[in-house]
Design a protein around this motif. Structure first.
Motif, mmCIF file in Angstrom:
data_model
loop_
_atom_site.group_PDB
_atom_site.id
_atom_site.type_symbol
_atom_site.label_atom_id
_atom_site.label_comp_id
_atom_site.label_asym_id
_atom_site.label_seq_id
_atom_site.Cartn_x
_atom_site.Cartn_y
_atom_site.Cartn_z
ATOM 1 N N SER A 1 -6.239 -6.153 10.396
ATOM 2 C CA SER A 1 -6.958 -5.189 9.551
ATOM 3 C C SER A 1 -6.852 -3.774 10.092
ATOM 4 O O SER A 1 -6.655 -2.819 9.332
ATOM 5 C CB SER A 1 -8.430 -5.575 9.441
ATOM 6 N N VAL A 2 -7.005 -3.629 11.397
ATOM 7 C CA VAL A 2 -6.943 -2.286 11.994
ATOM 8 C C VAL A 2 -5.537 -1.699 11.821
ATOM 9 O O VAL A 2 -5.388 -0.521 11.472
ATOM 10 C CB VAL A 2 -7.382 -2.326 13.483
ATOM 11 N N VAL A 3 -4.528 -2.542 12.008
ATOM 12 C CA VAL A 3 -3.144 -2.066 11.828
ATOM 13 C C VAL A 3 -2.928 -1.620 10.375
ATOM 14 O O VAL A 3 -2.389 -0.537 10.104
ATOM 15 C CB VAL A 3 -2.132 -3.174 12.227
ATOM 16 N N ILE A 4 -3.396 -2.444 9.427
ATOM 17 C CA ILE A 4 -3.242 -2.097 8.000
ATOM 18 C C ILE A 4 -3.976 -0.787 7.700
ATOM 19 O O ILE A 4 -3.440 0.113 7.043
ATOM 20 C CB ILE A 4 -3.768 -3.248 7.096
ATOM 21 N N ALA B 1 -2.279 2.560 6.340
ATOM 22 C CA ALA B 1 -2.568 2.957 4.960
ATOM 23 C C ALA B 1 -3.406 4.231 4.874
ATOM 24 O O ALA B 1 -3.175 5.071 4.003
ATOM 25 C CB ALA B 1 -3.282 1.814 4.247
ATOM 26 N N ALA B 2 -4.407 4.356 5.767
ATOM 27 C CA ALA B 2 -5.325 5.493 5.653
ATOM 28 C C ALA B 2 -5.097 6.534 6.753
ATOM 29 O O ALA B 2 -5.375 7.714 6.566
ATOM 30 C CB ALA B 2 -6.765 4.982 5.703
ATOM 31 N N GLY B 3 -4.617 6.095 7.889
ATOM 32 C CA GLY B 3 -4.382 7.022 8.995
ATOM 33 C C GLY B 3 -5.574 7.080 9.937
ATOM 34 O O GLY B 3 -6.717 6.791 9.547
ATOM 35 N N ASN B 4 -5.273 7.455 11.154
ATOM 36 C CA ASN B 4 -6.317 7.526 12.179
ATOM 37 C C ASN B 4 -7.331 8.610 11.817
ATOM 38 O O ASN B 4 -6.972 9.666 11.310
ATOM 39 C CB ASN B 4 -5.652 7.830 13.535
ATOM 40 N N GLY B 5 -8.622 8.298 12.046
ATOM 41 C CA GLY B 5 -9.668 9.291 11.777
ATOM 42 C C GLY B 5 -10.165 9.253 10.339
ATOM 43 O O GLY B 5 -11.128 9.939 9.994
ATOM 44 N N LEU C 1 0.833 -1.214 0.000
ATOM 45 C CA LEU C 1 0.000 0.000 0.000
ATOM 46 C C LEU C 1 0.867 1.263 0.000
ATOM 47 O O LEU C 1 0.457 2.310 -0.493
ATOM 48 C CB LEU C 1 -0.922 -0.018 1.225
ATOM 49 N N TRP C 2 2.035 1.145 0.559
ATOM 50 C CA TRP C 2 2.945 2.285 0.654
ATOM 51 C C TRP C 2 3.482 2.670 -0.727
ATOM 52 O O TRP C 2 3.612 3.833 -1.057
ATOM 53 C CB TRP C 2 4.106 1.892 1.577
#
Lengths: 230, 284
Positions: A104-107, A111-115, A34-35
Motif C-alpha cells: 500500500s505504501v509503495v502504491i 500514485a500520489a507522491g511523498n508528502g 493508476l498511471w
C-alpha cells in the motif's frame, strides 16, 4: 521468542509459496493502472485499490495459506508444540499486515507522491483493515477443505462489502456505516485529506477487529485443534 | 506418568458418548499399546490425553498435571507423532526440524543427528515435497523426538515403512524406553504391538474391554499344546502334545529322536485372534 519464530516462518512460507511474487505483480498492475487512468478518476480509484489490497487480498491470502497448511497437515505437528493459538494468530495477522502495508505504501508513493498523504494514518488504516479481514478469512478457511468451498463460502462474507455501494453513491443508509468496510474506506480517505479523520471510524474498525479475533480464535480451536490427527 | 480415571467424553452436538468410562494407568518407562478399530475411541482418547480436547468428564493426569488445566508448557515435555505426514512441503527436512525446534524453550536435540539416526542425513537439505511417504514418516518421528520428551505419543509409527526402516524405528522406540521414556503407542498393527508393548489395552465402542501384557494374553487365551511338524516318506505330518508333562512324554521324545522334525510351535493365540475373540471386531 515463539511469536518471532512463528512470524519469521510465516514470512518464509509466504515467500516459498510465491505470495510475495503475486503481491509484487499486483502492485505493478495497480501502479500502471493508476498511471494511465484519467486524472479525475485517479483519487477514487486509488482509494479503492488501497482498500481492496488489505481487505480483499488479506481475506483470500489467509484462505490460501490455511488451505495449504491443511493439505500438508502441518497443524498436526504445530499444535503439539508449546505454540499457542494466540501466538499463531498474531504471527499470521502480522505477517499478512506487513505485506499489505508494504504494498500500500509503495502504491501510495507512486500514485500520489511523498508528502501527499499521512503515512501514519494510512499505515494504521491498512494495518487494521488487513488484520480485520485476515481474521474474517480465518473464520471461513478453518471450516472448508478446498479452494472451491472457500470461494463459495466467501459469497456470504461479501455482505461486509456492501458499503462500497455507499462509496459509489448508489445507496446510502446509516447501518452501512457500522460495517467494517466503511470505517476502513473513511480512514484511507482521511489519510489523503479527502475527509477529516474521525475517531468513531477507528473505534468501529477496532471493535470489528476484536469481534473477528474472538470468532477466529474460537473457530480455530474448534475446527482445527480439536480435530488434530483426523 | 499417565492416570486416566472414569474418562467420559461426548462431542458437542453428538447424541452418543464417544468415550464411556475409560480407566487405565501407564507407568514411567512403559510402552503401552492402545489398540482398537477405526471409530473405537482411540484418537479421541489420545486427543484428550495430549490436552487437545478439554471438555471431558473424569480425570486425566499426565505427569501429575490434570490435562484440562495444562498450559502450553505441557508440550515441552511430550512428543506427539500422528499417523499422516505433517511437514511443510516447500521446506527442507532440516528447515522443518529447525523451525519446530525453535518453538521449544528448553534445549532441543541436534536435527542432523536425529536425521542421521533414521537414515535421512543425505536428504537433510531436500524439500519435503520430494520425499516418499516412508521418508516423511521417518521425519515425522524425528520431529516428535526433537524436544527430548518424557512421554512419546506415537500413532502408527511404522506405517508406510519398509521392513528395514520399520525395524530401525522400533529399535529407537526401545532405546527411548531404556532411557526411561514412557511410550503411548496407538496402532492397528498387532505385530508391532506384540513386539514392543509391555501392556496393551483393547478399546471398542468407547470402552476398554481388556488390559494385559501380550505374553500373558497369548498364554492365557491360547491352547496349552505344542505342535510338531515332521517329514515322513517325503510328505509332512504333524502331531500335537500337551505342554503339561512334555519332558516326560515318551511319544514326544520318541518322535524327536526318530523323525526329521521341521518345526515345533507352542499353540498360544495371536494378539489378533484374542482381539477378535474379546471384542467381536476386526482391527480395521
Amino acid at each position: 521468542m515463539r511469536f518471532v519464530a512463528a512470524f519469521t516462518h510465516d514470512v518464509r512460507f509466504q515467500f516459498r509459496h510465491r505470495f510475495y511474487y503475486a503481491y509484487l505483480l499486483l502492485t505493478i498492475i495497480y501502479i500502471l493502472t493508476l498511471w494511465y487512468i484519467p486524472s479525475f478518476l485517479k483519487s477514487d480509484v486509488l482509494i479503492l485499490i488501497l482498500f481492496s489490497d488489505p481487505c480483499g487480498l488479506g481475506f483470500f491470502f489467509v484462505g490460501g495459506m490455511i488451505l495449504l497448511e491443511k493439505e500438508q497437515n502441518t497443524y498436526d505437528a504445530l499444535f503439539v508444540t508449546p505454540i499457542t493459538v494466540h501466538q499463531f494468530l498474531f504471527a499470521r495477522i502480522c505477517s499478512l499486515a506487513l505485506l499489505a502495508i508494504s504494498a500500500s505504501v509503495v502504491i501510495a508513493l507512486f500514485a500520489a507522491g511523498n508528502g501527499q498523504f499521512s503515512l501514519g494514518l494510512l499505515v494504521t488504516a491498512i494495518a487494521l483493515s488487513s488484520v480485520c479481514f485476515t481474521l474474517f478469512g480465518i473464520t471461513l478457511a478453518v471450516r472448508v477443505r478446498t479452494l472451491n468451498q472457500y470461494l463459495i463460502g466467501s459469497v456470504v462474507y461479501s455482505v461486509l462489502f456492501i458499503p462500497l455501494l455507499q462509496f459509489f453513491g448508489i445507496i446510502s443508509h446509516p447501518f452501512l456505516s457500522i460495517l467494517p468496510t466503511w470505517p476502513s474506506l473513511q480512514l484511507i480517505r482521511a489519510s489523503f485529506g479527502q475527509e477529516p479523520f474521525r475517531i468513531d471510524s477507528l473505534l468501529i474498525l477496532l471493535i470489528w477487529t476484536g469481534i473477528a479475533y474472538i470468532w477466529a480464535y474460537k473457530w480455530f480451536r474448534h475446527y482445527i485443534l480439536e480435530k488434530l490427527g483426523d | 506418568m499417565i492416570q486416566v480415571q472414569n474418562l467420559r467424553f461426548t462431542y458437542p452436538n453428538a447424541q452418543i458418548q464417544a468415550i464411556k468410562g475409560v480407566d487405565f494407568q501407564v507407568a514411567q518407562g512403559e510402552i503401552f499399546g492402545f489398540l482398537g478399530p477405526s471409530g473405537a475411541g482411540k484418537s479421541t482418547t489420545q486427543r484428550i490425553v495430549i490436552g487437545l480436547l478439554k471438555g471431558y468428564q473424569g480425570s486425566v493426569q499426565v505427569m501429575g498435571e490434570e490435562v484440562r488445566e495444562a498450559k502450553s508448557s505441557f508440550y515441552e515435555k511430550i512428543g506427539v507423532s500422528f499417523e499422516l505426514p505433517n511437514l511443510y512441503s516447500k521446506f527442507t527436512a532440516l528447515e522443518n526440524l529447525r523451525f519446530f525446534g525453535s518453538l521449544y524453550s528448553g534445549k532441543t536435540q541436534d536435527p542432523l543427528q536425529l536425521l542421521q539416526r533414521v537414515g535421512l542425513a543425505d536428504a537433510a537439505n531436500q524439500p519435503v515435497a520430494k520425499f516418499s511417504k516412508g521418508m516423511k514418516m521417518r521425519l515425522n518421528f524425528c520431529r516428535a523426538l526433537l524436544n527430548n520428551p518424557d512421554i512419546l505419543f506415537l500413532d502408527e509409527p511404522t506405517s508406510g515403512l519398509d521392513p528395514v526402516n520399520g525395524k530401525n524405528i522400533k529399535n529407537i522406540i526401545q532405546e527411548q524406553q531404556q532411557l526411561g521414556k514412557t511410550i503411548f503407542l496407538t496402532t492397528h498393527n498387532m505385530t508391532v504391538a506384540d513386539e514392543l508393548c509391555h501392556r496393551v489395552a483393547f478399546i471398542v465402542d468407547g470402552q476398554i474391554s481388556l488390559i494385559n501384557s501380550p505374553t500373558n494374553l497369548k498364554v492365557s487365551k491360547g491352547e496349552k499344546k505344542v505342535r510338531v511338524e515332521y517329514g515322513k516318506d517325503g510328505a509332512s505330518e504333524e502331531r500335537e502334545f500337551a505342554l503339561a508333562g512334555l519332558a516326560d512324554n515318551q511319544e514326544f521324545i520318541q518322535l524327536l529322536r526318530s523323525k526329521s522334525v521341521q518345526t515345533i510351535h507352542t499353540q498360544e493365540a495371536t494378539l489378533e485372534e484374542i482381539f477378535i475373540a474379546e471384542t467381536g471386531r476386526n482391527l480395521v
